[in-house]
Every structure is written in structure tokens, then in C-alpha cells.
Design an enzyme around this catalytic site. Structure first.
Site, PDB file in Angstrom:
ATOM      1  N   HIS A 135      45.205  42.197   9.451  1.00 16.51           N
ATOM      2  CA  HIS A 135      46.095  42.511   8.322  1.00 16.51           C
ATOM      3  C   HIS A 135      47.448  43.084   8.748  1.00 16.51           C
ATOM      4  O   HIS A 135      48.376  43.125   7.930  1.00 16.51           O
ATOM      5  CB  HIS A 135      45.446  43.530   7.376  1.00 16.51           C
ATOM      6  CG  HIS A 135      44.168  43.055   6.762  1.00 16.51           C
ATOM      7  ND1 HIS A 135      44.083  41.905   6.021  1.00 16.51           N
ATOM      8  CD2 HIS A 135      42.902  43.583   6.783  1.00 16.51           C
ATOM      9  CE1 HIS A 135      42.834  41.738   5.600  1.00 16.51           C
ATOM     10  NE2 HIS A 135      42.092  42.751   6.050  1.00 16.51           N
ATOM     11  N   ASP A 159      36.061  36.864   8.813  1.00 17.05           N
ATOM     12  CA  ASP A 159      35.993  38.188   8.168  1.00 17.05           C
ATOM     13  C   ASP A 159      35.959  37.936   6.650  1.00 17.05           C
ATOM     14  O   ASP A 159      36.556  36.964   6.166  1.00 17.05           O
ATOM     15  CB  ASP A 159      37.282  38.928   8.561  1.00 17.05           C
ATOM     16  CG  ASP A 159      37.325  40.382   8.176  1.00 17.05           C
ATOM     17  OD1 ASP A 159      37.313  41.220   9.086  1.00 17.05           O
ATOM     18  OD2 ASP A 159      37.431  40.679   6.962  1.00 17.05           O
TER      19      ASP A 159
HETATM   20  F1  V1D Z   1      36.630  52.735   0.826  1.00 19.61           F
HETATM   21  C1  V1D Z   1      37.592  53.331   1.499  1.00 19.61           C
HETATM   22  C2  V1D Z   1      37.463  54.677   1.853  1.00 19.61           C
HETATM   23  C3  V1D Z   1      38.477  55.283   2.529  1.00 19.61           C
HETATM   24  C4  V1D Z   1      39.593  54.572   2.865  1.00 19.61           C
HETATM   25  C5  V1D Z   1      39.707  53.220   2.513  1.00 19.61           C
HETATM   26  C6  V1D Z   1      38.695  52.599   1.827  1.00 19.61           C
HETATM   27  C7  V1D Z   1      38.815  51.190   1.470  1.00 19.61           C
HETATM   28  C8  V1D Z   1      37.857  50.286   1.093  1.00 19.61           C
HETATM   29  N1  V1D Z   1      38.449  49.089   0.870  1.00 19.61           N
HETATM   30  N2  V1D Z   1      39.970  50.513   1.489  1.00 19.61           N
HETATM   31  C9  V1D Z   1      39.733  49.259   1.153  1.00 19.61           C
HETATM   32  C10 V1D Z   1      40.759  48.197   1.086  1.00 19.61           C
HETATM   33  N3  V1D Z   1      41.925  48.732   0.461  1.00 19.61           N
HETATM   34  C11 V1D Z   1      42.172  48.622  -0.858  1.00 19.61           C
HETATM   35  C12 V1D Z   1      43.381  49.345  -1.293  1.00 19.61           C
HETATM   36  C13 V1D Z   1      43.386  49.944  -2.613  1.00 19.61           C
HETATM   37  N4  V1D Z   1      44.804  49.647  -2.668  1.00 19.61           N
HETATM   38  C14 V1D Z   1      45.511  49.446  -3.787  1.00 19.61           C
HETATM   39  C15 V1D Z   1      44.572  48.630  -1.639  1.00 19.61           C
HETATM   40  O1  V1D Z   1      41.416  48.010  -1.583  1.00 19.61           O
HETATM   41  C16 V1D Z   1      41.147  47.704   2.466  1.00 19.61           C
HETATM   42  C17 V1D Z   1      40.100  46.857   3.110  1.00 19.61           C
HETATM   43  C18 V1D Z   1      40.490  46.512   4.531  1.00 19.61           C
HETATM   44  C19 V1D Z   1      39.551  45.534   5.183  1.00 19.61           C
HETATM   45  C20 V1D Z   1      39.864  45.403   6.646  1.00 19.61           C
HETATM   46  C21 V1D Z   1      39.170  44.268   7.372  1.00 19.61           C
HETATM   47  O2  V1D Z   1      37.776  44.337   7.184  1.00 19.61           O
HETATM   48  O3  V1D Z   1      39.573  43.024   6.878  1.00 19.61           O
HETATM   49  C22 V1D Z   1      39.493  44.365   8.852  1.00 19.61           C
HETATM   50  N5  V1D Z   1      39.715  43.369   9.595  1.00 19.61           N
HETATM   51  O4  V1D Z   1      39.994  43.773  10.854  1.00 19.61           O
HETATM   52  C23 V1D Z   1      39.902  45.063  10.883  1.00 19.61           C
HETATM   53  C24 V1D Z   1      39.597  45.476   9.622  1.00 19.61           C
HETATM   54 CA    CA Z   2      38.615  35.801   6.523  1.00 25.95          CA
END
Ligand code: V1D
Ligand code: CA
Length: 477
Positions: free
Chosen positions: A169, A204
């Protein structure tokens, strides 16, 4: 000799594979068996000791668990093992903006409060927290992907693995989705110094948006991401309709899926998409991001995949026998991630692993079954219908027909004499830059510089012009 003396992509009956043309001997004169690819395993020392924070789902410790299983299963006997040096600032700047790299270098949990304007600009915060030694962490995982890519371009391995990489990302000038530096883009840029076309595949559960965006205008990198695409699911991109722009039109493919996809539908769609993609695009190297959050029972993911099915995708891509860079990614149940990536290391190294897990320093993490393939519990309802999957398959096949007809694909292959020169250059560079704690000298004149000059002005997609002219977030290739 000019480049036009060599067969073009469209004329040649097969891709000019330098491994097939060179004498199949190792440096000590031993002829290698064709069927056993050489595998290089890159694991930065201590990369598992970083902490995103107590409440954060990303746990680098999973890399330590993975390594323990790899060693416990004795896979180090089947591969060359490497602890690569950290990426230098200069290497990170091949893709990232200078002010962003400078921020990553300077910011600490202590001074972070004084840099509030930068927090918004560089998108750090809840998803991408500032933790202790963040920059070293970035340098470690990016250094390992670069080292892995260099081993492939130097021809010293056929497959290179870095489970600490795959942070898909990260953008040119900002962090995103737990990713700070995009080691995948850096690795692909390294491969592009030698390879006319690189295929990027992302399994992923999240869309591989950072890699897609970086190469959105390019016809030398084809990106394919399989992911969940639903309202409120991060990052919100990856619709079927995102196909690339300008020269890169049809060179981005997206496979948007719904909750609960099962082994059989995923594998059959994966093969139905990847087989024609590979035969049409004819990459000379492949990068496979193996995010393990697409497994069933992940803490963030909502698919139903077993480790065997995830690994079958890896086995299928390996079967094309092309130089292969294998990277990690997401994955939020540490024990499942470790099982999955250890199993896939076995697949790549050609070793069948017993279901009984080997004893290791973290054995208790694998309770209660201590098996490599424990049964999946708590499956999620499969919202993917036969019709929805068939529609995706047909749409992608149609896009591939356009790709096959795109004049931009008919590129010149790298001529064999230049290939030989570049290979010896890279081999020397790889030797000079070796694993930690060896010398850290850096070569100044780069093979890619020569390649750019040699291929410049052909109007074939491999020239010197900034392909990213229209979109500042893309890279120059
Ligand atoms: F659940 C959480 C607790 C603490 C901090 C972050 C999170 C969390 C869960 N899911 N954050 C997310 C995703 N972010 C959002 C944000 C809310 N905002 C408006 C956006 O939904 C981010 C998920 C990232 C996934 C990363 C990956 O798995 O794709 C990855 N790939 O390579 C490394 C990581
Ligand atoms: Ca993917």
C-alpha cells in the site's frame, strides 16, 4: 549491432530466456538438474522484533515464527540463506520522495507530537503509527526485497523469498495501510533493469493499490490483484474497471471478490486468470505477493481459504519456471501466517512437509493441534456466486484480448550480448554488496543506466521518457 537485429516480442516463437541459452553449469563446473530451481531465502536479522503497538493488528513477530518453522523443518538445507543488509536512503529514493524519506528517517515516537503537519501530509497515525526504530524496520524489509531481486537479476538464484516484504500500500510520498516503504515497487524497478516485462501478482485480501498506482502508465509491468472489494473495506480501490492508462492501458487487472470465497472457486479463478495472463503478457520475471490475510479465520480478512489452497496458487506460479520473487504482505493471525509461509517455502524449495509441526522456540503459539494444516473453523458465508465469478473470468479474458493486440507489447527483447554484460555487472554488484555484516560499498554506475541509454528512443516502452508525466505518482521506467 543495433537492437533491431534481434527478434521482437511478436516475431519470436518464445521469450529469449538467458538461462536456457547459457551453459547450465554452476561456477564450480557442476551441471545442474533442470527440475530443481535454486531458492534464496532472505530474512533480515531481528526484523521480527519491531512493534507497531499493543492495539495494532500488524505483528512483525509473525516473521520470527515463520523463520522458526522454516528452520525447524530443515528447509535451510534446501535453500541458500541470507541476512541482507539494510536498504540505503539512496535506494529508497529510487521510488520515494526525498521529503518523505527524510521524515521517516527523522521521526521518533518522542518528536512525533511536534510534527503534526507532517502527520497529515505523510498519512501516519492509527494505521501507520510511528514506533521505535521505524526507519530501520523499513530499511530492513526493503533491503531484503532489493537483495532478493538482485539475486534474480544476477542469475545466482531462480526463486528468491522475502517474507518480511510485500508492503503493497505504500505510496511514493506517503504511508498507507500499515506500509511505509514500498519494497515491491523497489524490487520491480530492480528487475526492470534486466527484464523487459515483469508480472506482479497479489493474493493479499486487500487491493495492491500502491504497486498498481506506481506502474499504472507502464506496459512493462502488468499488475494483477485478487482482493475483497466491498463498501468500507480498505483501501476501496480495485474495481474490475481499473485497467491502467496511456501506454499502461490493459496492463492493470483486478479481481474483485466478496466475503467467504472457498478453496475451489478461488483456485479455479486464479488459474483461469493467471494462465492466459502469463501466456499473453509473457513476462520474463514474476513478483508474487503472498499476503496471508486471505486465509480463513484471519483477524481482518473474511475469505475461507485454506493454507493448501493459498499454497496451490504459489505452486501454480512456480510451475511457469520464470525467475520468481516471492514476498509476504498482510496476515493477522500469527500462527496461520507462519504455517502458511513455511508451507509455501516448502512448496518453493520442493520439499513436502510433514503435518506435525517441528519443535521450535514458539511451539505454544501453535496450540492446540500443533499441525501445519489444522482444520478451518468458523467459515464465513460465501457471497460469491457462480455467475459473479464467471462474469469476472469472462471480463478479464476480454481485457487480455485487448492486451494481446496492444502494439505497445511488441517490445524488443534485451539483446543477448547486453544481457551477458548486465548479468556479469549485477553478479559483481551482488558480491560487493553481500549480506550483513559484509562490506557495504555501492556501485555508482548502474546497469539500468546503460539499459536506459541503449533502449532509449525506440518508442517501444523501454525508453528514457518519463512515463509518469501525466500522473506524478507513477515511476520513471
Ligand atoms: F483494526 C485496527 C486496529 C488498529 C489500527 C488499525 C486497524 C485497522 C484495521 N483495518 N486498519 C485497517 C485498515 N484501515 C482502515 C482505515 C479506516 N480509515 C478510514 C481507513 O480501514 C487498513 C488495513 C491495511 C491492510 C494491510 C495489508 O494487509 O494489506 C498489508 N499488506 O502488506 C502489509 C500489510
Ligand atoms: Ca490483493
Amino acid at each position: 549491432m543495433t537492437l533491431v537485429d534481434y527478434p521482437t516480442f511478436s516475431e519470436s516463437p518464445f521469450f529469449y530466456d538467458r538461462r536456457a541459452a547459457s551453459i547450465p553449469e554452476t561456477e564450480d563446473g557442476i551441471v545442474r538438474a533442470h527440475s530443481a530451481p535454486r531458492v534464496a531465502y532472505c530474512h533480515p536479522k531481528d526484523v521480527g522484533n519491531y512493534h507497531y503497538g499493543e492495539r495494532h493488528p500488524m505483528r512483525p513477530h509473525r516473521l520470527e515464527l515463520t523463520n522458526q518453522l522454516v528452520l525447524g523443518y530443515g528447509l535451510h538445507e534446501k535453500m541458500s540463506m541470507h541476512a541482507p543488509r539494510r536498504a540505503t536512503e539512496e535506494e529508497l529514493l529510487e521510488f520515494h520522495d526525498a521529503d518523505y524519506v527524510d521524515f521517516l528517517k527523522r521521526v521518533t515516537p518522542k518528536n512525533a507530537q511536534n510534527l503534526t503537519r507532517d502527520w497529515t501530509k505523510f498519512n501516519v497515525g492509527d494505521d501507520c503509527p510511528i514506533f521505535h526504530d521505524l526507519f530501520s524496520f523499513c530499511q530492513q524489509y526493503a533491503g531484503a526485497s532489493l537483495a532478493a531481486a538482485r539475486k534474480l537479476t544476477a542469475g545466482s538464484t531462480d526463486i528468491a523469498i522475502n517474507w518480511s516484504g510485500g508492503l503493497h500500500h505504500a505510496k511514493k510520498g506517503e504511508a498507507s495501510g500499515f506500509c511505509y516503504v514500498n519494497d515491491i515497487v523497489l524490487g520491480i524497478l530492480e528487475l526492470l533493469r534486466h527484464h523487459p516485462r515483469v508480472l506482479y501478482i497479489d493474493i493479499d485480501i486487500h487491493h495492491g493499490d500502491g504497486v498498481q498506482e506506481a506502474f499504472y502508465l507502464s506496459n512493462r509491468v502488468l499488475t494483477v490483484s485478487f482482493h475483497k472489494y466491498a463498501a468500507d473495506f480498505f483501501p476501496g480501490t480495485g474495481n474490475l474497471s481499473e485497467i491502467g492508462s496511456d501506454l499502461g492501458k490493459y496492463f492493470s487487472l483486478n479481481v474483485p471478490l466478496q466475503d467467504g470465497i472457498d478453496d475451489e472457486s478461488y483456485i479455479s479463478l486464479f488459474k483461469a486468470v493467471m494462465e492466459p495472463t502469463i501466456t499473453t503478457f509473457r513476462p520474463s520475471a514474476i513478483v508474487l505477493q503472498c499476503g496471508a490475510d486471505s486465509l480463513g479465520c484471519d483477524r481482518l480478512g473474511t475469505f475461507n481459504l485454506s493454507i493448501a489452497a493459498h499454497g496451490e496458487c504459489v505452486r501454480f506460479i512456480k510451475s511457469f519456471d520464470l525467475p520468481l520473487l516471492v514476498l509476504g504482505g498482510g496476515g493477522y493471525r500469527q500462527s496461520s501466517v507462519a504455517r502458511c509461509w513455511a508451507y509455501e517455502t516448502g512448496v518453493l524449495a520442493g520439499s513436502a512437509l510433514p503435518d506435525e509441526l517441528p519443535s521450535n522456540n514458539y511451539y505454544e503459539f501453535f496450540a492446540p493441534d500443533y499441525k501445519l494444516h489444522p482444520p478451518l473453523t468458523g467459515k464465513i458465508q460465501n457471497l460469491n456466486t457462480r455467475q459473479s465469478l464467471e462474469r469476472i473470468r469472462v471480463t478479464i479474458r476480454e481485457k487480455l484480448r485487448y492486451l494481446g493486440g496492444a502494439p505497445s507489447v511488441q517490445m524488443q527483447e534485451i539483446p543477448p550480448d547486453l544481457m551477458g554484460f548486465l548479468a556479469s555487472e549485477e553478479k559483481g554488484k551482488e558480491e560487493r554488496e553481500g549480506d550483513e555484516p559484509d562490506s557495504r560499498r555501492e556501485g555508482k554506475a548502474r546497469a539500468g543506466d546503460l539499459l536506459e541509454r541503449e533502449m532509449g528512443g525506440m518508442g517501444d516502452g523501454m525508453g528514457t521518457g518519463p512515463l509518469g508525466g501525466a500522473r506524478r505518482r507513477t515511476v520513471r521506467i
